[in-house]
Write a protein that holds these residues in place. Structure first.
Motif, short mmCIF file in Angstrom:
data_model
loop_
_atom_site.label_atom_id
_atom_site.label_comp_id
_atom_site.label_asym_id
_atom_site.label_seq_id
_atom_site.Cartn_x
_atom_site.Cartn_y
_atom_site.Cartn_z
N UNK A 122 48.94 29.39 -20.59
CA UNK A 122 49.05 30.72 -20.01
C UNK A 122 49.65 30.66 -18.61
N UNK A 123 49.20 29.69 -17.82
CA UNK A 123 49.65 29.57 -16.44
C UNK A 123 51.11 29.17 -16.35
N UNK A 124 51.55 28.28 -17.24
CA UNK A 124 52.95 27.85 -17.23
C UNK A 124 53.86 28.99 -17.66
N UNK A 125 53.44 29.74 -18.66
CA UNK A 125 54.27 30.83 -19.18
C UNK A 125 54.39 31.99 -18.20
N UNK A 126 53.36 32.23 -17.40
CA UNK A 126 53.38 33.38 -16.48
C UNK A 126 52.59 33.04 -15.22
N UNK A 127 53.08 32.09 -14.42
CA UNK A 127 52.31 31.62 -13.26
C UNK A 127 52.05 32.68 -12.21
N UNK A 128 52.99 33.61 -12.02
CA UNK A 128 52.86 34.61 -10.95
C UNK A 128 51.70 35.56 -11.19
N UNK A 129 51.29 35.74 -12.44
CA UNK A 129 50.20 36.67 -12.74
C UNK A 129 48.91 35.95 -13.16
N UNK A 130 49.07 34.86 -13.90
CA UNK A 130 47.89 34.16 -14.40
C UNK A 130 47.17 33.39 -13.28
N UNK A 170 46.10 43.81 -15.85
CA UNK A 170 46.66 44.84 -14.98
C UNK A 170 48.04 44.42 -14.48
N UNK A 171 48.16 43.18 -14.02
CA UNK A 171 49.44 42.68 -13.51
C UNK A 171 50.49 42.62 -14.61
N UNK A 172 50.08 42.17 -15.81
CA UNK A 172 51.02 42.10 -16.92
C UNK A 172 51.46 43.50 -17.37
N UNK A 173 50.54 44.44 -17.41
CA UNK A 173 50.88 45.79 -17.86
C UNK A 173 51.81 46.48 -16.86
N UNK A 174 51.63 46.22 -15.58
CA UNK A 174 52.54 46.79 -14.58
C UNK A 174 53.96 46.27 -14.76
N UNK A 175 54.05 44.97 -15.02
CA UNK A 175 55.36 44.36 -15.23
C UNK A 175 56.01 44.94 -16.50
N UNK A 176 55.20 45.18 -17.52
CA UNK A 176 55.72 45.70 -18.79
C UNK A 176 56.25 47.12 -18.60
N UNK A 191 40.94 41.90 -24.78
CA UNK A 191 40.89 43.26 -24.24
C UNK A 191 42.21 44.00 -24.43
N UNK A 192 43.33 43.28 -24.41
CA UNK A 192 44.63 43.92 -24.62
C UNK A 192 45.54 42.97 -25.36
N UNK A 193 45.46 42.98 -26.66
CA UNK A 193 46.23 42.04 -27.49
C UNK A 193 47.73 42.27 -27.42
N UNK A 194 48.13 43.50 -27.09
CA UNK A 194 49.56 43.82 -27.07
C UNK A 194 50.31 43.07 -25.97
N UNK A 195 49.60 42.57 -24.97
CA UNK A 195 50.24 41.88 -23.85
C UNK A 195 50.51 40.40 -24.16
N UNK A 196 50.06 39.95 -25.33
CA UNK A 196 50.15 38.53 -25.65
C UNK A 196 50.76 38.31 -27.02
N UNK A 197 51.49 37.22 -27.14
CA UNK A 197 52.08 36.87 -28.43
C UNK A 197 51.00 36.33 -29.37
N UNK A 198 51.34 36.18 -30.63
CA UNK A 198 50.38 35.63 -31.59
C UNK A 198 49.95 34.22 -31.19
N UNK A 199 50.91 33.42 -30.70
CA UNK A 199 50.60 32.06 -30.28
C UNK A 199 49.65 32.06 -29.09
N UNK A 200 49.85 33.00 -28.15
CA UNK A 200 48.98 33.08 -26.97
C UNK A 200 47.58 33.54 -27.36
N UNK A 201 47.48 34.46 -28.32
CA UNK A 201 46.15 34.90 -28.75
C UNK A 201 45.41 33.76 -29.45
N UNK A 202 46.15 32.98 -30.23
CA UNK A 202 45.53 31.80 -30.86
C UNK A 202 45.10 30.79 -29.81
N UNK A 203 45.95 30.60 -28.80
CA UNK A 203 45.60 29.66 -27.75
C UNK A 203 44.40 30.15 -26.94
N UNK A 204 44.24 31.48 -26.86
CA UNK A 204 43.07 32.03 -26.18
C UNK A 204 41.78 31.60 -26.86
#
Length: 339
Positions: free
Chosen positions: A264-272, A330-336, A233-246
């Motif tokens: 995903x949870x380890x990289x960003x536990x507060x939001x994921x 939503x949480x990631x975009x707010x942080x960004x 839904x929002x590829x800009x919020x994720x790195x290439x590695x994270x999109x592949x892992x998705x």
């Protein structure tokens, strides 16, 4: 150093650890998934067939997620001297059933402890032994013992308390019980709380209580599906590695392996973590409202053909996945924007 800088530094160490374990999760998860897809559910119990062996290889790799997270977080903090102690203390955390959260704790504890040990001056005659013998020995012993005696007892107490509490809710409202079990399955993805919910759902299944078992099983693949959907839904919020892992997480979720969400949870536990907990609780609770059950031990997507209310079940899974994706983005975009 301010609290914000410390927090950012810790997050960076977590993300560094994730970058190392993504290939492990990808290789092991895909092997296990392919084995289940082509070999059927019988591959979980056998190694006398080709697909059983493929499953065993993949599952063996998944068993190293916790120690590798610990090792590479410690490596990120303290460089090479932290690697071996981080791995060993991560194994201790894994054997105690603490899940990846325990690996994160041992990784940070080991890394910062090693970093402190590196600053202690020693005599020139033993300087060469400091990094390869003295520091690994002391760090492994101190953090390993602390993990065993300090973290272990509270986890055991929590396990007993939560199991007793769930047993007391057996006759409660189906929606509430389903939502609670779904949230517990998502909160630590293979850790102690997840295992409590799994054990409770399995026990309910053996006694013919399919409401609890269905709620537990629906929570296995839902976090994976939600995080894959988020990356789409929002590829800009994720790195290439994270999109592949998705994509890998989606395949793993389809055959009932929840560990694909861990990077995903380890990289960003507060939001994921809050997002997958809320979304999975919503999906499982909604399914409890529809009253859809199935008399199998198949997880999320594989159970669809066997559910008593296929439409209600599918709607519940889709809604749960959308809630996860929308909330985490939503949480990631707010942080960004804040940055």
């Amino acid at each position: 150093m301010t609290e914000r800088k410390i927090g950012k530094e810790i997050v960076n160490h977590f993300q560094s650890g994730v970058s190392y374990i993504i290939p492990l999760v990808t290789a092991s998860g895909l092997l296990t998934s392919i084995a289940v897809i082509f070999g059927g559910t019988d591959v979980w119990d056998h190694t006398d067939t080709f697909w059983g062996v493929v499953r065993m290889i993949g599952q063996s790799g998944l068993g190293f997620i916790v120690p590798m997270i610990s090792a590479y977080i410690a490596y990120s903090v303290a460089d090479r001297p932290g690697l071996a102690p981080g791995f060993i203390t991560g194994l201790v955390a894994s054997s105690m059933g603490t899940g990846f959260l325990g690996g994160m704790i041992t990784g940070l504890a080991t890394g910062y402890f090693v970093q402190w040990l590196k600053k202690i001056p020693v005599h020139q005659s033993i300087q060469s032994l400091k990094s390869i013998i003295i520091i690994p020995f002391i760090a492994t012993a101190v953090v390993g013992v602390a993990m065993w005696y300090v973290v272990g007892p509270p986890i055991t107490a929590l396990t007993v308390a939560l199991t007793t509490w769930l047993n007391g809710m057996t006759g409660a409202n189906a929606v509430l019980l389903s939502a609670l079990l779904g949230a517990m399955m998502a909160v630590d993805m293979g850790g102690p709380i997840n295992k409590i919910a799994y054990a409770f759902g399995t026990a309910a299944f053996t006694s013919g209580s399919y409401i609890a078992s269905t709620a537990m099983l629906i929570g296995i693949g839902l976090p994976n599906f939600g995080m894959w959907l988020a990356t789409m839904l929002n590829k800009d919020l994720y790195s290439d590695a994270e999109r592949d892992n998705g994509k890998t997480a989606l395949v793993m979720g389809l055959v009932g392996i929840t560990e694909g969400t861990i990077p995903f949870a380890v990289a960003d536990p507060a939001r994921v973590i809050p997002s997958i907990v809320v979304g999975t609780a919503v999906g499982a609770g909604l399914n409890g409202f529809f009253g859809s059950t199935h008399p199998t031990m198949l997880s999320t997507f594989m159970a669809i053909p066997f559910t008593s209310n296929i439409i209600g079940y599918v709607i519940s899974v889709l809604v749960g996945g959308v809630v996860i994706a929308v909330m985490v983005n939503f949480l990631k975009s707010r942080d960004k924007k804040a940055k």
